[in-house]
Design a protein around this motif. Structure first.
Motif, mmCIF file in Angstrom:
data_model
loop_
_atom_site.group_PDB
_atom_site.id
_atom_site.type_symbol
_atom_site.label_atom_id
_atom_site.label_comp_id
_atom_site.label_asym_id
_atom_site.label_seq_id
_atom_site.Cartn_x
_atom_site.Cartn_y
_atom_site.Cartn_z
ATOM 1 N N LYS A 508 49.495 44.677 44.647
ATOM 2 C CA LYS A 508 49.098 43.518 45.443
ATOM 3 C C LYS A 508 47.583 43.460 45.612
ATOM 4 C CE LYS A 508 50.070 41.299 49.883
ATOM 5 N NZ LYS A 508 50.824 41.418 51.145
ATOM 6 N N GLU A 509 46.955 44.616 45.881
ATOM 7 C CA GLU A 509 45.500 44.674 46.055
ATOM 8 C C GLU A 509 44.792 44.318 44.758
ATOM 9 O OE1 GLU A 509 42.155 48.091 47.054
ATOM 10 O OE2 GLU A 509 44.242 48.384 47.654
ATOM 11 N N LEU A 510 45.310 44.808 43.596
ATOM 12 C CA LEU A 510 44.712 44.502 42.303
ATOM 13 C C LEU A 510 44.751 42.996 42.039
ATOM 14 C CD1 LEU A 510 43.693 45.253 39.457
ATOM 15 C CD2 LEU A 510 46.088 45.596 38.798
ATOM 16 N N PHE A 511 45.910 42.358 42.275
ATOM 17 C CA PHE A 511 46.018 40.925 42.028
ATOM 18 C C PHE A 511 45.120 40.121 42.970
ATOM 19 C CE2 PHE A 511 50.559 41.260 40.109
ATOM 20 C CZ PHE A 511 49.995 41.765 38.952
ATOM 21 N N ARG A 515 42.262 37.424 41.937
ATOM 22 C CA ARG A 515 42.283 36.047 42.470
ATOM 23 C C ARG A 515 40.951 35.675 43.103
ATOM 24 N NH1 ARG A 515 43.845 35.236 47.523
ATOM 25 N NH2 ARG A 515 45.369 36.946 47.458
ATOM 26 N N GLU A 516 40.387 36.610 43.888
ATOM 27 C CA GLU A 516 39.104 36.320 44.520
ATOM 28 C C GLU A 516 37.996 36.138 43.486
ATOM 29 O OE1 GLU A 516 38.489 39.493 47.215
ATOM 30 O OE2 GLU A 516 40.083 38.878 48.594
ATOM 31 N N GLU A 517 38.041 36.931 42.398
ATOM 32 C CA GLU A 517 37.004 36.830 41.365
ATOM 33 C C GLU A 517 37.061 35.478 40.668
ATOM 34 O OE1 GLU A 517 35.608 39.209 37.315
ATOM 35 O OE2 GLU A 517 36.882 40.182 38.804
ATOM 36 N N ASP A 533 54.412 39.005 46.081
ATOM 37 C CA ASP A 533 54.178 39.770 47.306
ATOM 38 C C ASP A 533 54.949 41.081 47.186
ATOM 39 O OD1 ASP A 533 53.535 40.658 49.772
ATOM 40 O OD2 ASP A 533 54.859 39.294 50.878
ATOM 41 N N THR A 534 54.313 42.081 46.571
ATOM 42 C CA THR A 534 54.989 43.343 46.271
ATOM 43 C C THR A 534 54.238 44.513 46.877
ATOM 44 O OG1 THR A 534 55.692 44.812 44.484
ATOM 45 C CG2 THR A 534 53.765 43.469 44.049
#
Length: 650
Positions: A508-511, A515-517, A533-534
């Motif tokens: 989740k943190e990686l995705f 997304r922010e980038e 949402d995992t």
């Protein structure tokens, strides 16, 4: 009714009374109060009638017919105790005639009173008789219920429907529930074929119909039945009750059938065994002889049964066999041991023998089992193997000397190869340094060209015609591509050489970081973004994962085309793998390019003016493989593309 029945009946009455007091005390008290009230009101009514006729009307005749109502009810309700009402009303009638009407009693008065008392006693006797009959009925039902419940055989009662075509279960005992693996509540009121389908195929349903039609009992031999939860072999006896219900009494024969099958199996094993199996009595006399024994020893069963086991034993082994028999008599089982036997034609056989005691049902030793396997061929093979072993050892010694010499030559070859590998490593380092140097040397002129072209455009664009400005724009794009290519080459080299810093990374943190980038472009182009949402975690290098998904999302944005409206990131766990995907609904990839796009400097043929170096997917593949995983693509032209990155869970 004998004394025992009376005692049992009284016990039943007491039990019913206890149950009544325990379960329905209010109801019983209410009934008793109503009985007493009814008898009391009727008695009072009779007293009032008499008083009215004698005291008010001064009439001699009264309606004594009403007296029978309280007298009969009291006698029915309370038996002999209820006769007191008859005696009381009779006395009251006599007293009223004598003292209220004031006349002497006559024969008619005594006859009337005698009838009242006689009716009371008669009804009381009838009530007592009815209670006795009721006790007998309850006792009979109790006996039937206890016998039915405690029978060891299964008993089931069926009533017929549809003129004997179907049978519905109305009762069954505990043994039947246990044998069939069902409860009574489950089967009552249900068609027997719905609960036990095999009753029809086994022929038992036809027996039910014949018994119901003829009324003659009939046995049904042992058959295999299948129920809801249990199955087994059953033997049935079917008869019809006077009520028309059909009763099936059945016994479980599964144990006998299993024992019979086991005996047949054991007999088959003995019959077709390759080992000589014979039984002897405690004195050493042969009692049984299987076909394998005939084949091994050469004697037929008729020749050996009744003869001593020593017939098969060479004289030198008699003491050994007699000692074995003594140990068997003491309950000792002699496992496989080798011995020698002699055949009918005088040949000596090497055999592996197992001797064990045979016991009866009470555990007494009544015989001896002797199982012998001919191992003559194995012994001969063992001797041949020993000779071969000696020859092999000599050859091994010779080969060992040859291998020692070959090992020395191999060590020398390994040393030479290590020197070559070291030279290759040094050459690789030099090539790597050369690549970095070339990349650096290429990047600086490219940046310079970009700066000069940019300066030319800013200061002299008004002096350039349209073609000149287009040439300057091409110079700017070319210099940007050279600089980007140098960066990608450095990144590709780093992806192959840099050590991995493996850590626990939340998907989740990686995705979210990806997304922010890329938060600006999807919004400007109205491209939907979807991610799961995992709470899953993977073991990987954080920077490498960011590079992988940055390249994949960037590819989707670059090459998705005008039809791109959605980018989906997802995660799935399979056996031993984490599978992460980046999917879009854009232009897609032609089938012939699906495998080649991971090669160095390869770009999709329909990219047009889209900028790129052709190294992004090669970097993705290199990083995935360095993690012990792999990457692949699935795509259909004009229907979107999905990139899969599979990483091992370890």
């Amino acid at each position: 009714m004998n004394e025992t029945d009376s005692m049992e009946g009284s016990k039943i009455d007491r039990a019913q009374a206890v149950r009544g007091r325990g379960l329905f005390p209010s109801f019983r008290k209410l009934c008793e109060k109503r009985r007493a009230t009814a008898v009391g009101l009727l008695t009072a009514f009779c007293i009032g009638i008499t008083a009215y006729f004698h005291g008010v009307l001064h009439a001699e005749a009264i309606f004594v017919h009403f007296y029978y109502l309280p007298i009969v009810l009291a006698a029915l309700f309370w038996g002999k105790k209820g006769v007191g009402i008859a005696l009381f009303l009779s006395a009251y009638v006599l007293w009223s005639h004598r003292f209220v009407w004031d006349r002497p009693l006559n024969t008619e008065d005594w006859v009337r009173v005698s009838l009242l008392v006689g009716i009371g006693f008669a009804v009381a006797a009838l009530s007592e008789r009815l209670k006795g009959v009721q006790r007998e009925l309850v006792l009979s039902r109790t006996r039937y219920s206890e016998m039915f419940r405690h029978m060891s055989e299964g008993v089931a009662v069926y009533k017929t429907v549809d003129d004997g075509r179907s049978f519905v279960t109305v009762d069954m005992n505990e043994a039947a529930e246990l044998l069939d693996g069902v409860s009574k509540k489950e089967v009552l009121g249900k068609d027997v074929t719905a609960v036990f389908p095999s009753i029809e195929t086994s022929g038992l349903l036809d027996v039910f119909r014949r018994v119901w039609e003829s009324g003659k009992p009939q046995s049904h031999p042992v058959r295999f039945y299948t129920g809801r939860r249990m199955s087994g072999w059953r033997e049935n006896y079917v008869y019809r009750l006077p009520s028309g219900e059909v009763v099936a009494v059945y016994t479980d024969r599964s144990r006998e059938k299993l024992a019979e099958e086991k005996l047949l199996e054991l007999a088959s094993i003995v019959e077709f065994s390759n080992d000589a199996i014979l039984s002897i009595d405690l004195n050493g006399t042969v009692r049984s002889w299987n076909p394998a024994a005939e084949r091994i020893y050469g004697y037929s069963a008729e020749e050996m049964v009744g003869r001593s086991i020593l017939t098969l034993v060479p004289p030198d082994y008699h003491e050994e066999v007699l000692g074995d028999l003594e140990r068997i008599k003491n309950g000792v089982r002699l496992e496989h041991h080798e011995s020698v036997r002699i055949t009918r034609d005088g040949r000596h056989l090497h055999v592996s023998v197992t001797i064990s005691p045979v016991k009866d049902a009470e555990g007494r030793i009544v015989g001896i089992s002797n199982i012998a396997r001919d191992i003559t061929q194995q012994k001969q093979m063992a001797a041949a193997l020993e000779r071969a072993r000696v020859q092999l050892e000599r050859r091994v010694e010779e080969r060992t000397r040859e291998l020692a010499q070959a090992n020395e030559e191999l060590r020398a070859e390994i040393a030479r190869r290590e020197e070559v590998e070291e030279a290759l490593r040094e050459s690789s380092e030099k090539i790597k340094f050369f690549a970095y140097s070339v990349a650096h040397d290429l990047k600086s002129p490219a940046i310079g060209i970009y700066g000069l072209a940019n300066l030319l455009v800013r200061k002299y664009s008004d002096r350039l015609d349209e073609k000149g400005r287009a040439v300057c724009s091409q110079i700017l794009k070319a210099s940007e591509q050279v600089a980007a290519l140098v960066d990608k080459i450095n990144l590709f080299i780093a992806s192959k050489e840099s050590p991995l810093n493996v850590e626990s990374l939340r998907v989740k943190e990686l995705f979210e970081m990806i997304r922010e980038e890329f938060s600006l472009q999807p919004g400007l182009r109205r491209i939907g973004w979807c991610e799961p949402d995992t709470e899953a975690e993977i073991l990987a290098d954080r920077l490498a994962m960011i590079r992988i998904f940055r390249n994949l999302v960037d590819n989707a944005l670059k090459y998705g085309g005008e039809s791109l409206t959605e980018i989906r990131l997802s995660y799935q766990a399979s056996a031993g793998l984490h599978v992460l995907t980046v999917a879009d609904n854009g232009a897609g990839i032609r089938g012939e390019n699906a495998e080649r796009i991971f090669g160095l400097f390869h770009r999709e043929g329909n990219t047009g003016d889209t900028q790129g170096t052709g190294l992004g997917l090669a970097i993705v593949k290199e990083l995935a493989e360095r993690h012990g995983g792999r990457v692949w693509v699935e795509s259909q032209e004009d229907r979107g593309t999905t990139f899969f990155v599979a990483l091992p869970k370890d």
